[in-house]
Write a protein that holds these residues in place. Sequence first.
Motif, PDB file in Angstrom:
ATOM      1  N   VAL A  28      -1.766  -8.270  -2.415  1.00 18.80           N
ATOM      2  CA  VAL A  28      -2.031  -8.556  -3.829  1.00 18.80           C
ATOM      3  C   VAL A  28      -1.483  -9.894  -4.297  1.00 18.80           C
ATOM      4  N   ASN A  29      -0.399 -10.362  -3.689  1.00 21.49           N
ATOM      5  CA  ASN A  29       0.151 -11.655  -4.074  1.00 21.49           C
ATOM      6  C   ASN A  29       1.030 -12.162  -2.939  1.00 21.49           C
ATOM      7  N   TYR A  34       4.361  -7.902  -4.659  1.00 20.02           N
ATOM      8  CA  TYR A  34       4.807  -6.684  -5.334  1.00 20.02           C
ATOM      9  C   TYR A  34       3.995  -5.540  -4.757  1.00 20.02           C
ATOM     10  N   PRO A  36       1.839  -2.459  -5.387  1.00 19.65           N
ATOM     11  CA  PRO A  36       1.121  -1.819  -6.497  1.00 19.65           C
ATOM     12  C   PRO A  36       1.585  -0.375  -6.683  1.00 19.65           C
ATOM     13  N   HIS A  37       1.748   0.024  -7.920  1.00 20.03           N
ATOM     14  CA  HIS A  37       2.233   1.358  -8.238  1.00 20.03           C
ATOM     15  C   HIS A  37       1.212   2.418  -7.833  1.00 20.03           C
ATOM     16  N   ASN A  52      -3.244  -6.346 -15.818  1.00 23.69           N
ATOM     17  CA  ASN A  52      -3.164  -7.494 -14.919  1.00 23.69           C
ATOM     18  C   ASN A  52      -2.600  -7.131 -13.543  1.00 23.69           C
ATOM     19  N   LEU A  53      -2.393  -5.846 -13.265  1.00 24.90           N
ATOM     20  CA  LEU A  53      -1.802  -5.420 -11.997  1.00 24.90           C
ATOM     21  C   LEU A  53      -2.719  -4.455 -11.251  1.00 24.90           C
ATOM     22  N   TYR A  55      -3.250  -1.121  -9.006  1.00 22.79           N
ATOM     23  CA  TYR A  55      -2.563   0.158  -8.863  1.00 22.79           C
ATOM     24  C   TYR A  55      -3.485   1.170  -8.209  1.00 22.79           C
ATOM     25  N   CYS A  94      -8.477  -2.610  -9.522  1.00 22.12           N
ATOM     26  CA  CYS A  94      -8.273  -4.043  -9.296  1.00 22.12           C
ATOM     27  C   CYS A  94      -8.583  -4.802 -10.576  1.00 22.12           C
ATOM     28  N   ASP A  98      -8.061 -11.101 -11.848  1.00 18.49           N
ATOM     29  CA  ASP A  98      -7.768 -11.707 -10.540  1.00 18.49           C
ATOM     30  C   ASP A  98      -9.102 -12.085  -9.901  1.00 18.49           C
ATOM     31  N   ASN A 101     -10.311 -10.180  -6.812  1.00 17.08           N
ATOM     32  CA  ASN A 101     -10.129  -8.729  -6.923  1.00 17.08           C
ATOM     33  C   ASN A 101     -10.968  -7.955  -5.918  1.00 17.08           C
TER      34      ASN A 101
END
Length: 160
Positions: A28-29, A34, A36-37, A52-53, A55, A94, A98, A101
Amino acid sequence: MSCSIITAKDEMYAMFKSRWDSRSGTIVNSTTPYIPHVYYDGLNTPAKPPTNLFYAKIEMNSKKESPSCFRNNLDGLQNVRYNCTGLLEINIFCPLSDKENADKGLRLSIVARDSYSAKQSPSGVNFYNVSIKGPIKYSEVFAKFTITTDYKYFDVRTSA
């Protein structure tokens, strides 16, 4: 091998979470990774997730529990063996903000797929027919990939 529905669920989720935590962060980055939850069956799912994240949501759906055979234990109790089948579904969200995505979503989907493809859990849950669907525009801010797998395990219960 035999396991209960609680054990099966715990093992399914642990198999996914272990692979997800070890592989998803750099997808993801790559500069500031990070993980993703992951939300489980509606537990602690926010009414409005961060837009913006990335998950994931995971859900176990039991389809059928049918008795397959009967047998006696040494102590004389009657046991029933159940064939338990169902569908495990993972949705990866997604953010459309991004620009990559779709690519990142597919790579995260492969991580999820590989958690179960041709695998068996420690208590004998077998996975088959693993598939990836997507991307599908889920909302104005998210695209969604859906990973599904059928599962089967045996549960032996003592009848009273």
